[in-house]
Scaffold this motif. Structure first.
Motif, PDB file in Angstrom:
ATOM      1  N   LYS A 124       0.798  -1.223   0.000  1.00  0.00           N
ATOM      2  CA  LYS A 124       0.000   0.000   0.000  1.00  0.00           C
ATOM      3  C   LYS A 124       0.831   1.275   0.000  1.00  0.00           C
ATOM      4  O   LYS A 124       0.326   2.339  -0.312  1.00  0.00           O
ATOM      5  CB  LYS A 124      -0.938   0.021   1.209  1.00  0.00           C
ATOM      6  CG  LYS A 124      -1.987  -1.066   1.195  1.00  0.00           C
ATOM      7  CD  LYS A 124      -2.903  -0.953   0.025  1.00  0.00           C
ATOM      8  CE  LYS A 124      -4.045  -0.032   0.341  1.00  0.00           C
ATOM      9  NZ  LYS A 124      -5.024   0.068  -0.731  1.00  0.00           N
ATOM     10  N   GLY A 125       2.115   1.180   0.365  1.00  0.00           N
ATOM     11  CA  GLY A 125       2.933   2.383   0.394  1.00  0.00           C
ATOM     12  C   GLY A 125       4.406   2.069   0.332  1.00  0.00           C
ATOM     13  O   GLY A 125       4.857   1.047   0.847  1.00  0.00           O
ATOM     14  N   VAL A 140       5.063  -0.702   3.217  1.00  0.00           N
ATOM     15  CA  VAL A 140       3.971  -1.101   4.104  1.00  0.00           C
ATOM     16  C   VAL A 140       2.925  -1.809   3.255  1.00  0.00           C
ATOM     17  O   VAL A 140       2.696  -1.454   2.105  1.00  0.00           O
ATOM     18  CB  VAL A 140       3.372   0.120   4.855  1.00  0.00           C
ATOM     19  CG1 VAL A 140       2.749   1.101   3.891  1.00  0.00           C
ATOM     20  CG2 VAL A 140       2.352  -0.307   5.894  1.00  0.00           C
ATOM     21  N   GLY A 141       2.338  -2.855   3.830  1.00  0.00           N
ATOM     22  CA  GLY A 141       1.359  -3.635   3.085  1.00  0.00           C
ATOM     23  C   GLY A 141       0.088  -3.851   3.869  1.00  0.00           C
ATOM     24  O   GLY A 141      -0.046  -3.416   5.021  1.00  0.00           O
ATOM     25  N   THR A 142      -0.837  -4.563   3.247  1.00  0.00           N
ATOM     26  CA  THR A 142      -2.097  -4.872   3.927  1.00  0.00           C
ATOM     27  C   THR A 142      -1.916  -5.938   4.999  1.00  0.00           C
ATOM     28  O   THR A 142      -2.848  -6.204   5.755  1.00  0.00           O
ATOM     29  CB  THR A 142      -3.157  -5.344   2.910  1.00  0.00           C
ATOM     30  OG1 THR A 142      -2.623  -6.448   2.173  1.00  0.00           O
ATOM     31  CG2 THR A 142      -3.548  -4.234   1.972  1.00  0.00           C
ATOM     32  N   ASP A 143      -0.721  -6.521   5.085  1.00  0.00           N
ATOM     33  CA  ASP A 143      -0.431  -7.466   6.162  1.00  0.00           C
ATOM     34  C   ASP A 143      -0.067  -6.743   7.461  1.00  0.00           C
ATOM     35  O   ASP A 143       0.323  -7.366   8.432  1.00  0.00           O
ATOM     36  CB  ASP A 143       0.685  -8.433   5.762  1.00  0.00           C
ATOM     37  CG  ASP A 143       1.960  -7.722   5.333  1.00  0.00           C
ATOM     38  OD1 ASP A 143       1.977  -6.482   5.311  1.00  0.00           O
ATOM     39  OD2 ASP A 143       2.927  -8.425   5.018  1.00  0.00           O
ATOM     40  N   VAL A 146       5.451  -2.912   8.472  1.00  0.00           N
ATOM     41  CA  VAL A 146       6.312  -1.904   7.861  1.00  0.00           C
ATOM     42  C   VAL A 146       7.708  -2.497   7.829  1.00  0.00           C
ATOM     43  O   VAL A 146       8.222  -2.935   8.852  1.00  0.00           O
ATOM     44  CB  VAL A 146       6.300  -0.587   8.665  1.00  0.00           C
ATOM     45  CG1 VAL A 146       7.259   0.423   8.048  1.00  0.00           C
ATOM     46  CG2 VAL A 146       4.909  -0.018   8.747  1.00  0.00           C
ATOM     47  N   LYS A 147       8.323  -2.527   6.656  1.00  0.00           N
ATOM     48  CA  LYS A 147       9.633  -3.153   6.504  1.00  0.00           C
ATOM     49  C   LYS A 147      10.633  -2.152   5.943  1.00  0.00           C
ATOM     50  O   LYS A 147      10.286  -1.310   5.118  1.00  0.00           O
ATOM     51  CB  LYS A 147       9.542  -4.367   5.579  1.00  0.00           C
ATOM     52  CG  LYS A 147       8.668  -5.478   6.147  1.00  0.00           C
ATOM     53  CD  LYS A 147       8.670  -6.678   5.237  1.00  0.00           C
ATOM     54  CE  LYS A 147       7.799  -7.785   5.818  1.00  0.00           C
ATOM     55  NZ  LYS A 147       7.809  -8.985   4.961  1.00  0.00           N
ATOM     56  N   VAL A 148      11.865  -2.286   6.413  1.00  0.00           N
ATOM     57  CA  VAL A 148      12.966  -1.454   5.936  1.00  0.00           C
ATOM     58  C   VAL A 148      13.790  -2.291   4.971  1.00  0.00           C
ATOM     59  O   VAL A 148      14.164  -3.422   5.282  1.00  0.00           O
ATOM     60  CB  VAL A 148      13.848  -0.975   7.108  1.00  0.00           C
ATOM     61  CG1 VAL A 148      14.986  -0.115   6.593  1.00  0.00           C
ATOM     62  CG2 VAL A 148      13.024  -0.228   8.129  1.00  0.00           C
TER      63      VAL A 148
END
Length: 165
Positions: A124-125, A140-143, A146-148
């Protein structure tokens, strides 16, 4: 008044009438028909208004008539997130509906980095991390994760994906 005479005259009375069939909608979704008065005396600025509308339409047509430059093909699903790197004008990061992240080189129009299963669902972003290192970005996802990520490290490993923590 004695002997007053009343004169009766017949006069025609003109009345406006319209058929209800012309102005009744068949369904609620039909557009309401409104009577138009195109008398130039009542609308002195109609020509100027129509000229302005035609001019705006021509400007919009010219604006959208720019030539198509290139297509970045590689994602299986639609692209839902995109971020350009302000420090590296050649790279763009995209995230798709199947959870895949890709970094593209705009000059060569090829994928330079990818994470096939970055998220379990739609990405999503995507955004770049400001600072000295220009190769780090967030996704960032619908799961609800937030991942770097860093493009200098390989995203695809033998056990799947290896994002930075």
């Amino acid at each position: 008044m004695v002997g007053a005479r009343f004169m009766t005259t017949r006069s025609k009375i003109k009345a406006l009438s319209r058929s209800t069939a012309e102005y009744t909608r068949e369904t609620k979704s039909d557009i309401q028909k409104l009577p138009r008065n195109i008398d130039p005396e009542l609308h002195p600025l109609e020509r100027a208004r129509e000229y302005k509308r035609a001019l705006n339409a021509a400007k919009l047509e010219r604006m959208f008539a720019k030539p198509f430059l290139a297509s970045l093909s590689g994602h299986i699903d639609g692209v839902y997130a995109m971020a350009k790197n302000p420090w590296d004008l050649d790279s763009v990061v995209t995230g798709s509906g199947d959870g895949e992240l890709r970094m593209w080189s705009l000059s060569s129009q090829e994928t330079v980095w990818r994470a096939p299963e970055a998220h379990r669902g739609i990405v999503k972003g995507v955004c770049n991390i400001p600072g000295g290192e220009t190769d780090r970005f967030l996704s960032v996802g619908t799961d609800k994760l937030v991942k770097v990520w860093s493009r200098s490290e390989s995203a695809v490993a033998s056990d799947g994906i290896t994002p930075e923590t």
